[in-house]
Design a protein around this motif. Sequence first.
Motif, mmCIF file in Angstrom:
data_model
loop_
_atom_site.group_PDB
_atom_site.id
_atom_site.type_symbol
_atom_site.label_atom_id
_atom_site.label_comp_id
_atom_site.label_asym_id
_atom_site.label_seq_id
_atom_site.Cartn_x
_atom_site.Cartn_y
_atom_site.Cartn_z
ATOM 1 N N GLU A 60 -19.815 37.766 -60.162
ATOM 2 C CA GLU A 60 -19.211 38.174 -58.888
ATOM 3 C C GLU A 60 -19.226 39.684 -58.735
ATOM 4 N N ALA A 61 -18.923 40.397 -59.810
ATOM 5 C CA ALA A 61 -18.906 41.859 -59.755
ATOM 6 C C ALA A 61 -20.296 42.413 -59.438
ATOM 7 N N ALA A 62 -21.332 41.746 -59.920
ATOM 8 C CA ALA A 62 -22.699 42.190 -59.646
ATOM 9 C C ALA A 62 -23.075 41.974 -58.187
ATOM 10 N N ALA A 63 -22.516 40.939 -57.570
ATOM 11 C CA ALA A 63 -22.913 40.574 -56.216
ATOM 12 C C ALA A 63 -21.967 41.065 -55.128
ATOM 13 N N ASP A 64 -20.724 41.341 -55.490
ATOM 14 C CA ASP A 64 -19.699 41.649 -54.489
ATOM 15 C C ASP A 64 -19.023 42.976 -54.817
ATOM 16 N N PRO A 65 -19.173 43.973 -53.940
ATOM 17 C CA PRO A 65 -18.557 45.282 -54.216
ATOM 18 C C PRO A 65 -17.043 45.222 -54.390
ATOM 19 N N VAL A 66 -16.374 44.337 -53.683
ATOM 20 C CA VAL A 66 -14.918 44.225 -53.826
ATOM 21 C C VAL A 66 -14.579 43.684 -55.212
ATOM 22 N N ALA A 67 -15.313 42.680 -55.662
ATOM 23 C CA ALA A 67 -15.078 42.131 -57.004
ATOM 24 C C ALA A 67 -15.373 43.184 -58.069
ATOM 25 N N ALA A 107 -17.064 44.375 -71.798
ATOM 26 C CA ALA A 107 -18.225 43.761 -72.455
ATOM 27 C C ALA A 107 -19.005 42.869 -71.485
ATOM 28 N N ASP A 108 -18.289 42.128 -70.661
ATOM 29 C CA ASP A 108 -18.949 41.267 -69.683
ATOM 30 C C ASP A 108 -19.655 42.074 -68.596
ATOM 31 N N LEU A 109 -19.125 43.248 -68.281
ATOM 32 C CA LEU A 109 -19.690 44.058 -67.203
ATOM 33 C C LEU A 109 -20.804 45.000 -67.659
ATOM 34 N N GLU A 110 -21.072 45.084 -68.951
ATOM 35 C CA GLU A 110 -22.108 46.007 -69.422
ATOM 36 C C GLU A 110 -23.434 45.829 -68.691
ATOM 37 N N PRO A 111 -23.929 44.599 -68.475
ATOM 38 C CA PRO A 111 -25.184 44.468 -67.727
ATOM 39 C C PRO A 111 -25.064 44.954 -66.277
ATOM 40 N N VAL A 112 -23.901 44.763 -65.677
ATOM 41 C CA VAL A 112 -23.677 45.242 -64.307
ATOM 42 C C VAL A 112 -23.696 46.758 -64.294
ATOM 43 N N ARG A 116 -26.409 49.344 -62.441
ATOM 44 C CA ARG A 116 -25.938 50.358 -61.491
ATOM 45 C C ARG A 116 -26.155 51.783 -62.002
ATOM 46 N N GLY A 117 -26.701 51.916 -63.210
ATOM 47 C CA GLY A 117 -26.943 53.235 -63.780
ATOM 48 C C GLY A 117 -25.695 53.929 -64.306
ATOM 49 N N VAL A 118 -24.667 53.160 -64.632
ATOM 50 C CA VAL A 118 -23.414 53.717 -65.149
ATOM 51 C C VAL A 118 -23.575 53.983 -66.644
ATOM 52 N N ARG A 119 -23.221 55.190 -67.048
ATOM 53 C CA ARG A 119 -23.281 55.529 -68.469
ATOM 54 C C ARG A 119 -22.255 54.712 -69.238
ATOM 55 N N PRO A 120 -22.637 54.173 -70.398
ATOM 56 C CA PRO A 120 -21.691 53.380 -71.198
ATOM 57 C C PRO A 120 -20.464 54.210 -71.601
#
Length: 158
Positions: A60-67, A107-112, A116-120
């Motif tokens: 959901e976080a990958a697909a929905d900006p609000v999530a 950990a679940d959001l690492e691929p997201v 998005r180019g977010v530094r770990p």
Amino acid sequence: MGWSQRLWLGIGVSVLVAAPQAWAAGPQAPGGAPPAAQASPGGEGGEGGEGGEGGVSAEEAAADPVAYVSALDVVAAHYVAGKAAYAAGDRDAAAELFAHPIAEVYADLEPVFAARGVRPFGDLMAQASERAQAGAPAAEVAALADRVLTALAGAEAG
């Protein structure tokens, strides 16, 4: 929007998201705990089979900006509360608050984040928890928590 406003927005969103699920869950066992039989078919536990902390779902976080922003706010809420706990002298609670969202959300959001180019920043989160557990000076722990909050703000922009 400041962190305080975003924190309250995140709490409000969490309540609104959880309320229909709680109503649909039906009766509770004595003491208010959900019956054990309500575990999800996939065998997930901890958070009622809803995903990570507060029902955070990487999909959901990958697909929905609000999530996505809500997931970031769940992590931020842990760090704001952890800072307050540490300042009040409860280092164990602070360490737990800092560590909890690492496994439950980050950990679940690492691929997201990668997409998005977010530094770990998971290592920074772990460092805040470790330093709190070790009883580091309050200013050091607060600074680490603030660095995590800054990373979260960057993740939102990323």
